[in-house]
Motif scaffolding. Structure first.
Motif, mmCIF file in Angstrom:
data_model
loop_
_atom_site.group_PDB
_atom_site.id
_atom_site.type_symbol
_atom_site.label_atom_id
_atom_site.label_comp_id
_atom_site.label_asym_id
_atom_site.label_seq_id
_atom_site.Cartn_x
_atom_site.Cartn_y
_atom_site.Cartn_z
ATOM 1 N N ARG A 466 0.821 -1.204 0.000
ATOM 2 C CA ARG A 466 0.000 0.000 0.000
ATOM 3 C C ARG A 466 0.864 1.266 0.000
ATOM 4 N N ARG A 467 2.113 1.119 0.524
ATOM 5 C CA ARG A 467 3.030 2.253 0.523
ATOM 6 C C ARG A 467 4.440 1.717 0.392
ATOM 7 N N ASN A 468 5.380 2.594 0.078
ATOM 8 C CA ASN A 468 6.753 2.168 -0.047
ATOM 9 C C ASN A 468 7.286 1.720 1.310
ATOM 10 N N PRO A 469 7.997 0.606 1.358
ATOM 11 C CA PRO A 469 8.564 0.159 2.632
ATOM 12 C C PRO A 469 9.685 1.090 3.082
ATOM 13 N N ASP A 470 10.058 0.981 4.366
ATOM 14 C CA ASP A 470 11.139 1.823 4.919
ATOM 15 C C ASP A 470 12.470 1.469 4.292
ATOM 16 N N GLU A 471 12.668 0.232 3.944
ATOM 17 C CA GLU A 471 13.928 -0.184 3.328
ATOM 18 C C GLU A 471 13.659 -0.623 1.889
ATOM 19 N N LYS A 472 14.681 -0.455 1.048
ATOM 20 C CA LYS A 472 14.567 -0.876 -0.339
ATOM 21 C C LYS A 472 14.435 -2.400 -0.411
ATOM 22 N N VAL A 473 13.607 -2.867 -1.337
ATOM 23 C CA VAL A 473 13.447 -4.305 -1.560
ATOM 24 C C VAL A 473 14.445 -4.704 -2.636
ATOM 25 N N TRP A 474 15.540 -5.289 -2.200
ATOM 26 C CA TRP A 474 16.566 -5.726 -3.153
ATOM 27 C C TRP A 474 17.295 -6.918 -2.574
ATOM 28 N N VAL A 475 18.111 -7.576 -3.378
ATOM 29 C CA VAL A 475 18.849 -8.763 -2.975
ATOM 30 C C VAL A 475 20.329 -8.422 -2.935
ATOM 31 N N PRO A 476 20.926 -8.470 -1.766
ATOM 32 C CA PRO A 476 22.374 -8.214 -1.690
ATOM 33 C C PRO A 476 23.129 -9.255 -2.518
ATOM 34 N N THR A 477 24.263 -8.813 -3.024
ATOM 35 C CA THR A 477 25.034 -9.693 -3.910
ATOM 36 C C THR A 477 25.530 -10.931 -3.185
ATOM 37 N N GLU A 478 25.758 -10.833 -1.880
ATOM 38 C CA GLU A 478 26.242 -12.010 -1.166
ATOM 39 C C GLU A 478 25.175 -13.089 -1.053
ATOM 40 N N HIS A 479 23.964 -12.741 -1.364
ATOM 41 C CA HIS A 479 22.878 -13.726 -1.317
ATOM 42 C C HIS A 479 22.442 -14.214 -2.698
ATOM 43 N N TRP A 480 23.179 -13.765 -3.731
ATOM 44 C CA TRP A 480 22.784 -14.177 -5.092
ATOM 45 C C TRP A 480 22.909 -15.683 -5.285
ATOM 46 N N TYR A 481 23.821 -16.307 -4.638
ATOM 47 C CA TYR A 481 24.063 -17.738 -4.845
ATOM 48 C C TYR A 481 23.719 -18.533 -3.601
ATOM 49 N N ASP A 482 22.715 -18.079 -2.876
ATOM 50 C CA ASP A 482 22.283 -18.857 -1.717
ATOM 51 C C ASP A 482 21.830 -20.248 -2.169
ATOM 52 N N PRO A 483 22.150 -21.256 -1.320
ATOM 53 C CA PRO A 483 21.800 -22.640 -1.703
ATOM 54 C C PRO A 483 20.301 -22.768 -2.003
ATOM 55 N N PRO A 484 19.988 -23.617 -2.972
ATOM 56 C CA PRO A 484 20.893 -24.515 -3.730
ATOM 57 C C PRO A 484 21.268 -23.956 -5.087
ATOM 58 N N ALA A 485 21.435 -22.638 -5.220
ATOM 59 C CA ALA A 485 21.772 -22.052 -6.520
ATOM 60 C C ALA A 485 23.118 -22.568 -6.989
ATOM 61 N N ARG A 486 23.275 -22.738 -8.323
ATOM 62 C CA ARG A 486 24.543 -23.173 -8.887
ATOM 63 C C ARG A 486 25.488 -21.979 -8.970
ATOM 64 N N GLY A 487 26.793 -22.202 -8.843
ATOM 65 C CA GLY A 487 27.782 -21.131 -8.947
ATOM 66 C C GLY A 487 28.610 -21.022 -7.677
ATOM 67 N N SER A 488 29.496 -20.060 -7.645
ATOM 68 C CA SER A 488 30.370 -19.869 -6.478
ATOM 69 C C SER A 488 30.496 -18.380 -6.192
ATOM 70 N N ALA A 489 31.091 -18.068 -5.010
ATOM 71 C CA ALA A 489 31.225 -16.662 -4.597
ATOM 72 C C ALA A 489 32.159 -15.892 -5.506
ATOM 73 N N THR A 490 33.108 -16.594 -6.143
ATOM 74 C CA THR A 490 34.069 -15.899 -6.998
ATOM 75 C C THR A 490 33.425 -15.331 -8.236
ATOM 76 N N SER A 491 32.271 -15.873 -8.597
ATOM 77 C CA SER A 491 31.616 -15.379 -9.809
ATOM 78 C C SER A 491 30.581 -14.310 -9.515
ATOM 79 N N VAL A 492 30.502 -13.876 -8.214
ATOM 80 C CA VAL A 492 29.518 -12.863 -7.849
ATOM 81 C C VAL A 492 29.979 -11.514 -8.370
ATOM 82 N N PRO A 493 29.140 -10.753 -9.029
ATOM 83 C CA PRO A 493 29.534 -9.425 -9.520
ATOM 84 C C PRO A 493 29.804 -8.476 -8.358
ATOM 85 N N PRO A 494 30.528 -7.389 -8.601
ATOM 86 C CA PRO A 494 30.867 -6.459 -7.520
ATOM 87 C C PRO A 494 29.633 -5.888 -6.851
#
Length: 514
Positions: A466-494
Motif C-alpha cells: 500500500r506504501r513504499n517500505p522503509d527499506e529498499k526491496v533488493w537482494v544483496p550480492t552475497e545472497h545471489w548464490y544462496d543454496p541450492p543455486a549453482r555457482g560460487s562466490a568468486t563469480s559474484v559481480p561487484p
C-alpha cells in the motif's frame, strides 16, 4: 350376357328367374333339377326346370358364340350350381350333419396342433444335428479359411425358413379344410384350395424360369465372398505386422479393410442387380427409387462423418493408444471407427467423439512427440524481487529432481517469462514419457516445489504494497548464490555501493498484500 325375350328386358328376366327360384327353393330336390334343349320358332336355348316348373332359360343370345354346344355347356354349369345350392341348403338344415362337420373341424384342429408340435421338435433335432455335423465332420478349408461357420449359418437359416414355410402350409391346409366342412363357407374353402394350387404352379414355373439368374447370383456371391476373404486376410497380416508395406501402417489396416470390403460388396450388388428376380418389375423399380431417395436424404451426415474419418485416419494425426485432448475431453484413444473415435478418460469415462467434430476441432496429441524429447510439462510460480532469481531457479530444479516420472535428460530448465510490477514470473519446464498421467505428475511436482521452498525459507508470494517500505526491496550480492543455486562466490559481480542497482520500487497503494 343376357338378351330381351318376348318384351322382357334382361334385368326383368333375371329378376323373374330369381323370384321363381326363391319361391321353389324350399321344395327343390337335387334329383328334380334338369336341363333340356328347347326350340320355339326362332327362340332356342336350354331350359332349367324342376319337374314341370321352368326356373329359368339360357338362350343362344345369352352365351357368347351362340352355338348349341356352348349354350348346353353353360346350362349344365348353371344347373350344377343350383344343385350345389340346394344340397348345401338342405345339409345346413340337418343338425346331425352340422354336428358331424363340427367334429371333423375339431379333429382337424387337433391334427394341426400335433403337426405344429412335431415340426417344432423336428426343427430342434435338425438344428442340433447340423451343429454336430458342421463341427465334427465337415472340413471346408479353402485358401486357409475355415468355411464351417458360413456353412452352419446358411444351413441353419435354410432349415428355419423351411420350418416356417411348412407351418404356414399346414395352417393354410387346415383353414381350407375347415371352411369346406360347412355349407355356407364351402365356396371360400374351395377357393383357398384352388388359390394354393395356382400359386404353387406359378411359383414352380417362375422358379424354372429364374434358374439361370439364380445360378448367376450364386456365382457372383461366392466370387465376391472369396475376394473379400482374401483381401481381409492380407489386411489382417498388415495389421499384425506380418506383412509390411510403405503406404499402409498397421493401425490404418483395420479400417481400410472394412472400407475395401464395403466397396467390393457395393460393386457386386451393382453387377448382380439385373439378375435379381423381379428386378425389371415396376414394383421393384419403385422400391429402388424409394430406397435411393431415403439414402440420399439420410446419408448426408453419414457421408460427412465418413469423409472426416478418412481425413483423420489417413492424415495419421491420431492412432489407437495415443493420449489426446479434444475440446473439453482428454483421454486415451481406445478405438477408431469410420464414424467416430472412442476415448477413455482419466476418470474411466468412455467418450465418443464424431469424426466431423474431430476434424473441425483443434486436437492436441500428447503422445506423438514422445520419441523426440518427451512431453514438455510446464508450471509457473511468481516470486518477489527480494528473493534471488538464482536461488528460485535452483529450488525449482531441486523440486523437479525429486519428482518421479520426469526425465533427467533433457534437464529441467526455468524461464523467466515476465518482470511484473510486484514479482518475477518463473516457468519451470520438465519432460515426461507418461502423458496419460501428466496431471498426477504435475500434482507431485507442485507438492515438491512447496516443500523445497519451505525447506530453504523462501516464501511463495507476490508482494503488493500500500506504501513504499522503509527499506529498499533488493537482494544483496552475497545472497545471489544462496543454496541450492549453482555457482560460487568468486563469480559474484561487484557489490553496489548504495544498493540501488537491482532493486525494485513497487508501485504505491497498489492493493492489499496477497
Amino acid at each position: 350376357m343376357s338378351v330381351p325375350f318376348r318384351g322382357l328386358s334382361a334385368h326383368d328376366r333375371a329378376a323373374a328367374a330369381g323370384k321363381r327360384i326363391d319361391d321353389a327353393l324350399d321344395k327343390l330336390s337335387v334329383d328334380d333339377i334338369s336341363e333340356v334343349w328347347a326350340e320355339s320358332g326362332a327362340d332356342k336355348g336350354v331350359i332349367i326346370r324342376t319337374g314341370n316348373l321352368v326356373l329359368f332359360a339360357l338362350l343362344t343370345g345369352d352365351v357368347e358364340g351362340g352355338d348349341r354346344a356352348a349354350v348346353e355347356q353353360e346350362g349344365r354349369r348353371a344347373a350344377d350350381v343350383l344343385r350345389d345350392i340346394v344340397k348345401e341348403r338342405s345339409e345346413a338344415r340337418r343338425p346331425m350333419e352340422l354336428l358331424t362337420d363340427i367334429a371333423f373341424a375339431v379333429l382337424a384342429t387337433l391334427v394341426l396342433v400335433v403337426l405344429c408340435w412335431l415340426l417344432v421338435r423336428l426343427n430342434r433335432v435338425v438344428q442340433r444335428r447340423l451343429i454336430a455335423i458342421t463341427e465334427a465332420r465337415m472340413r471346408l478349408d479353402i485358401a486357409g479359411f475355415d468355411l464351417r461357420p458360413v456353412v452352419w449359418v446358411s444351413l441353419r437359416r435354410l432349415v428355419a425358413l423351411v420350418h416356417l414355410l411348412l407351418v404356414v402350409l399346414v395352417f393354410y391346409l387346415w383353414l381350407s379344410y375347415v371352411l369346406r366342412q360347412f355349407p355356407y363357407s364351402r365356396p371360400w374353402g374351395a377357393q383357398l384350395g384352388l388359390y394354393l394350387i395356382d400359386l404353387a404352379l406359378q411359383m414352380m414355373g417362375g422358379l424354372v424360369e429364374q434358374l439361370p439368374n439364380l445360378l448367376t447370383l450364386f456365382v457372383i456371391f461366392f466370387i465376391t465372398r472369396g475376394i473379400v476373404r482374401l483381401i481381409s486376410a492380407w489386411f489382417h497380416a498388415v495389421e499384425k505386422g506380418t506383412v509390411q508395406v510403405g503406404w499402409l501402417d498397421p493401425p490404418t489396416a483395420s479400417i481400410t479393410r472394412k472400407l475395401v470390403s464395403v466397396l467390393i460388396g457395393l460393386f457386386a450388388l451393382v453387377v448382380a442387380y439385373p439378375y435379381i428376380p423381379g428386378a425389371g418389375s415396376d414394383a421393384f423399380k419403385g422400391v429402388s427409387v424409394f430406397v435411393g431417395l431415403m439414402l440420399s436424404l439420410g446419408s448426408a451426415g453419414i457421408v460427412n462423418q465418413l469423409m472426416s474419418g478418412l481425413v483423420v485416419l489417413y492424415s495419421r494425426a491420431v492412432r489407437v493408444g495415443d493420449f489426446v485432448h479434444v475440446g473439453d475431453h482428454e483421454g486415451t484413444v481406445r478405438e477408431m471407427g469410420a464414424l467416430s473415435i472412442k476415448l477413455i478418460t482419466r476418470t474411466h469415462e468412455e467418450v465418443i467423439i464424431p469424426n466431423a467434430v474431430l476434424s473441425s476441432t483443434p486436437m492436441r496429441n500428447l503422445t506423438r512427440q514422445l520419441q523426440e524429447g518427451g512431453l514438455l510439462l510446464t508450471t509457473a510460480v511468481t516470486i518477489g524481487y527480494d528473493t534471488p532469481w538464482r536461488q528460485v531457479e535452483g529450488l525449482l530444479e531441486l523440486a523437479a529432481s525429486r519428482t518421479a516420472g520426469l526425465l533427467r535428460e533433457p534437464r529441467p530448465f526455468v524461464l523467466q517469462t515476465a518482470l511484473s510490477d510486484y514479482y518475477v514470473e518463473y516457468l519451470l519446464n520438465v519432460g515426461t514419457l507418461h502423458p496419460s498421467v501428466y496431471k498426477q505428475t504435475l500434482s507431485d511436482l507442485h507438492q515438491n516445489i512447496q516443500d523445497a521452498f519451505n525447506e530453504f525459507g523462501v516464501q511463495i508470494m507476490s508482494p503488493h504494497f500500500r506504501r513504499n517500505p522503509d527499506e529498499k526491496v533488493w537482494v544483496p550480492t552475497e545472497h545471489w548464490y544462496d543454496p541450492p543455486a549453482r555457482g560460487s562466490a568468486t563469480s559474484v559481480p561487484p557489490k553496489a555501493s548504495d544498493g540501488s542497482k537491482g532493486s525494485a520500487s513497487p508501485a504505491a497503494d497498489s492493493g492489499p498484500p496477497t
